[in-house]
Enzyme design. Sequence first.
Site, PDB file in Angstrom:
ATOM      1  N   GLU A 126       1.064  -1.358   0.024  1.00  0.00           N
ATOM      2  CA  GLU A 126      -0.070   0.090  -0.172  1.00  0.00           C
ATOM      3  C   GLU A 126       0.921   1.192   0.101  1.00  0.00           C
ATOM      4  OE1 GLU A 126      -2.480   0.013   3.256  1.00  0.00           O
ATOM      5  OE2 GLU A 126      -3.369  -2.028   2.792  1.00  0.00           O
ATOM      6  N   ARG A 242      10.270 -16.208  -2.963  1.00  0.00           N
ATOM      7  CA  ARG A 242      11.385 -15.544  -3.130  1.00  0.00           C
ATOM      8  C   ARG A 242      12.424 -16.304  -4.081  1.00  0.00           C
ATOM      9  NH1 ARG A 242      11.390 -12.032   2.483  1.00  0.00           N
ATOM     10  NH2 ARG A 242      10.019 -10.541   1.747  1.00  0.00           N
ATOM     11  N   GLN A 278      41.208  -9.574 -24.667  1.00  0.00           N
ATOM     12  CA  GLN A 278      41.066 -10.247 -23.199  1.00  0.00           C
ATOM     13  C   GLN A 278      39.976  -9.506 -22.357  1.00  0.00           C
ATOM     14  OE1 GLN A 278      44.694 -10.729 -20.993  1.00  0.00           O
ATOM     15  NE2 GLN A 278      44.339 -12.492 -20.892  1.00  0.00           N
ATOM     16  N   GLY A 340      27.583   0.346 -28.278  1.00  0.00           N
ATOM     17  CA  GLY A 340      26.562   1.008 -28.767  1.00  0.00           C
ATOM     18  C   GLY A 340      25.350   0.093 -29.242  1.00  0.00           C
ATOM     19  N   GLU A 363       9.248  -8.075  -3.921  1.00  0.00           N
ATOM     20  CA  GLU A 363       9.121  -9.080  -3.162  1.00  0.00           C
ATOM     21  C   GLU A 363       9.925  -8.989  -2.061  1.00  0.00           C
ATOM     22  OE1 GLU A 363       8.102 -13.238  -4.092  1.00  0.00           O
ATOM     23  OE2 GLU A 363       7.274 -12.582  -6.160  1.00  0.00           O
TER      24      GLU A 363
HETATM   25  N1  COS Z   1       7.766 -16.496   9.029  1.00  0.00           N
HETATM   26  C1  COS Z   1       7.233 -16.588  10.174  1.00  0.00           C
HETATM   27  N2  COS Z   1       6.912 -15.781  11.024  1.00  0.00           N
HETATM   28  C2  COS Z   1       7.536 -14.647  11.053  1.00  0.00           C
HETATM   29  C3  COS Z   1       8.455 -14.437   9.753  1.00  0.00           C
HETATM   30  C4  COS Z   1       8.604 -15.603   8.715  1.00  0.00           C
HETATM   31  N3  COS Z   1       9.470 -15.389   7.662  1.00  0.00           N
HETATM   32  N4  COS Z   1       8.847 -13.151   9.678  1.00  0.00           N
HETATM   33  C5  COS Z   1       8.443 -12.622  10.937  1.00  0.00           C
HETATM   34  N5  COS Z   1       7.525 -13.332  11.417  1.00  0.00           N
HETATM   35  C6  COS Z   1       7.022 -13.180  12.780  1.00  0.00           C
HETATM   36  C7  COS Z   1       7.788 -12.690  13.910  1.00  0.00           C
HETATM   37  O1  COS Z   1       8.461 -13.928  14.419  1.00  0.00           O
HETATM   38  C8  COS Z   1       7.191 -11.948  14.801  1.00  0.00           C
HETATM   39  O2  COS Z   1       6.298 -12.764  15.575  1.00  0.00           O
HETATM   40  P1  COS Z   1       6.006 -12.405  17.343  1.00  0.00           P
HETATM   41  O3  COS Z   1       4.970 -11.127  17.093  1.00  0.00           O
HETATM   42  O4  COS Z   1       5.382 -13.555  17.779  1.00  0.00           O
HETATM   43  O5  COS Z   1       7.497 -11.901  17.792  1.00  0.00           O
HETATM   44  C9  COS Z   1       6.122 -11.083  13.758  1.00  0.00           C
HETATM   45  O6  COS Z   1       6.117 -11.962  12.560  1.00  0.00           O
HETATM   46  C10 COS Z   1       6.564  -9.932  13.621  1.00  0.00           C
HETATM   47  O7  COS Z   1       7.990  -9.994  12.925  1.00  0.00           O
HETATM   48  P2  COS Z   1       9.077  -8.839  12.854  1.00  0.00           P
HETATM   49  O8  COS Z   1       8.933  -8.075  14.215  1.00  0.00           O
HETATM   50  O9  COS Z   1      10.548  -9.219  12.429  1.00  0.00           O
HETATM   51  O10 COS Z   1       8.428  -7.769  11.748  1.00  0.00           O
HETATM   52  P3  COS Z   1       8.741  -6.245  11.392  1.00  0.00           P
HETATM   53  O11 COS Z   1       7.648  -5.503  11.205  1.00  0.00           O
HETATM   54  O12 COS Z   1       9.939  -5.898  11.748  1.00  0.00           O
HETATM   55  O13 COS Z   1       8.983  -6.609   9.834  1.00  0.00           O
HETATM   56  C11 COS Z   1      10.364  -7.659   8.059  1.00  0.00           C
HETATM   57  C12 COS Z   1       9.997  -7.851   9.372  1.00  0.00           C
HETATM   58  C13 COS Z   1      11.066  -6.623   7.599  1.00  0.00           C
HETATM   59  C14 COS Z   1      11.055  -8.933   7.478  1.00  0.00           C
HETATM   60  C15 COS Z   1       9.024  -7.735   7.028  1.00  0.00           C
HETATM   61  O14 COS Z   1       8.110  -6.557   7.239  1.00  0.00           O
HETATM   62  C16 COS Z   1       9.116  -7.893   5.477  1.00  0.00           C
HETATM   63  O15 COS Z   1       9.548  -9.248   5.160  1.00  0.00           O
HETATM   64  N6  COS Z   1       9.073  -7.151   4.794  1.00  0.00           N
HETATM   65  C17 COS Z   1       9.136  -6.865   3.376  1.00  0.00           C
HETATM   66  C18 COS Z   1       7.866  -7.464   2.648  1.00  0.00           C
HETATM   67  C19 COS Z   1       7.922  -7.337   1.208  1.00  0.00           C
HETATM   68  O16 COS Z   1       8.334  -8.499   0.729  1.00  0.00           O
HETATM   69  N7  COS Z   1       7.242  -6.525   0.391  1.00  0.00           N
HETATM   70  C20 COS Z   1       7.297  -6.567  -0.766  1.00  0.00           C
HETATM   71  C21 COS Z   1       5.792  -6.285  -1.220  1.00  0.00           C
HETATM   72  S1  COS Z   1       4.697  -7.787  -1.309  1.00  0.00           S
HETATM   73  S2  COS Z   1       5.151  -8.616  -3.001  1.00  0.00           S
END
Ligand code: COS
Length: 386
Positions: A126, A242, A278, A340, A363
């Site tokens: 979003e 991914r 080379q 070019g 992603e």
């Molecule tokens: N599998 C299972 N659980 C997961 C996980 C995974 N891969 N990644 C995070 N979690 C869980 C954590 O363990 C945590 O659980 P608790 O609340 O029980 O502690 C919870 O989810 C929140 O995790 P975290 O604190 O790490 O979340 P953040 O908000 O800091 O974000 C990232 C983590 C950056 C890894 C995440 O936001 C991300 O992947 N962002 C990119 C998303 C993306 O790819 N966007 C592109 C558009 S979609 S095509």
Amino acid sequence: MDYFLTEDQTMIRDLAREIAEEKVMPVRAELDEKEEFPWEIMKTLAQSDFMGIYIPEEYGGMGKGGFELTLAIEELSKACLGVSTSFAANALGTYPILLYGSDEQKKKYLPDIASGKKLVAFALTEANAGSDAAGVQTTAKLEGNKYVLNGTKQWITNGGEAEIYTVIAITDKNKGARGASAFIVEKGTPGFTFGKKENKLGIRASSTRELIFENCRIPKENLISKEGMGFIVAMKTLDKSRTGVGAQGVGVAQGAFEAAANYAKERHQFGQPVISIQAIQHILADMATQIEAARALVYSVAKYIDSEAKDISKESAMAKLFATDVAMKVTVDAVQVMGGAGYMREYPVEKMMRDAKILQIYEGTNQIQRNVIGQALIKETAKKKE
Ligand code: COS
């Protein structure tokens, strides 16, 4: 390198290569120029059962794994990343149902996805949520036996073309990441419309649109898993998909390498083909080495994921990060080797360079991949200490 593919895997790779060479290569420049969605190619892929490669046979799929999907994505990406993005985004949109859907949801949706009758899109991003996946503001409120969705999704691949959308929305604002839930929304549901189609630098054959939800009422049965599981559904989906982005990187890099190497044999300077110089050989040697290293990593991770390994976040992030950084470097180098000619639209490498950039962004940006790897390393080292 021989990766000792099985007979079935070789068949999938060869068929994907045939489709890429016969159906994709002749039209890729036109699709790019006109920003046209590759429906004819999608139909060919569906007829070849490719839409269901990774979907279990009981739901009409081929019953293979992510590794076989990787092989198909790589071959299509060699020819056109716009086409392979439209194809791979279908799997991205399907994983929430495959991984967390109920039996009823799987029976209802997977057969049409596997046959290619319906395309799928995954909607997380979003205006204020992308890298910060927990920042989603679209809401879903239960009213009677319907969830009512409000909000706007941005930059959704396959937007407008897909019939089925897996959407992450907030069901409890006070719970942060734990307040998100995942839903299935069908095209045509009242209150669900599309914004403008984006005009992009690359992957122009793929469709990227906004999804707009205005009091969009969906059956409560369309909730995937349970309320509060949306963030986990999204993270596990991305963990799965991914490696496919990594495969896109390997494919586009290979395509650019082949175009550059062939051109270097034909182009003469200083009385010799430039491939005899080379300085050019060294660039090509580095390109080929990096591609092989990326392929070896992507294949190993895809097989590791198919082995039902539980913790795959670090490995899939590594495959995506490494292979897509390689793709960017190799496609830039391919343009350089061709000089070019590389810069001209007459040759395919300028498009490959434009297309490759998105792989480091979507992603999860490659900075996010490094965060994911870093967090996993911290956890691993903490475990070792215990
Ligand atoms: N599998 C299972 N659980 C997961 C996980 C995974 N891969 N990644 C995070 N979690 C869980 C954590 O363990 C945590 O659980 P608790 O609340 O029980 O502690 C919870 O989810 C929140 O995790 P975290 O604190 O790490 O979340 P953040 O908000 O800091 O974000 C990232 C983590 C950056 C890894 C995440 O936001 C991300 O992947 N962002 C990119 C998303 C993306 O790819 N966007 C592109 C558009 S979609 S095509």
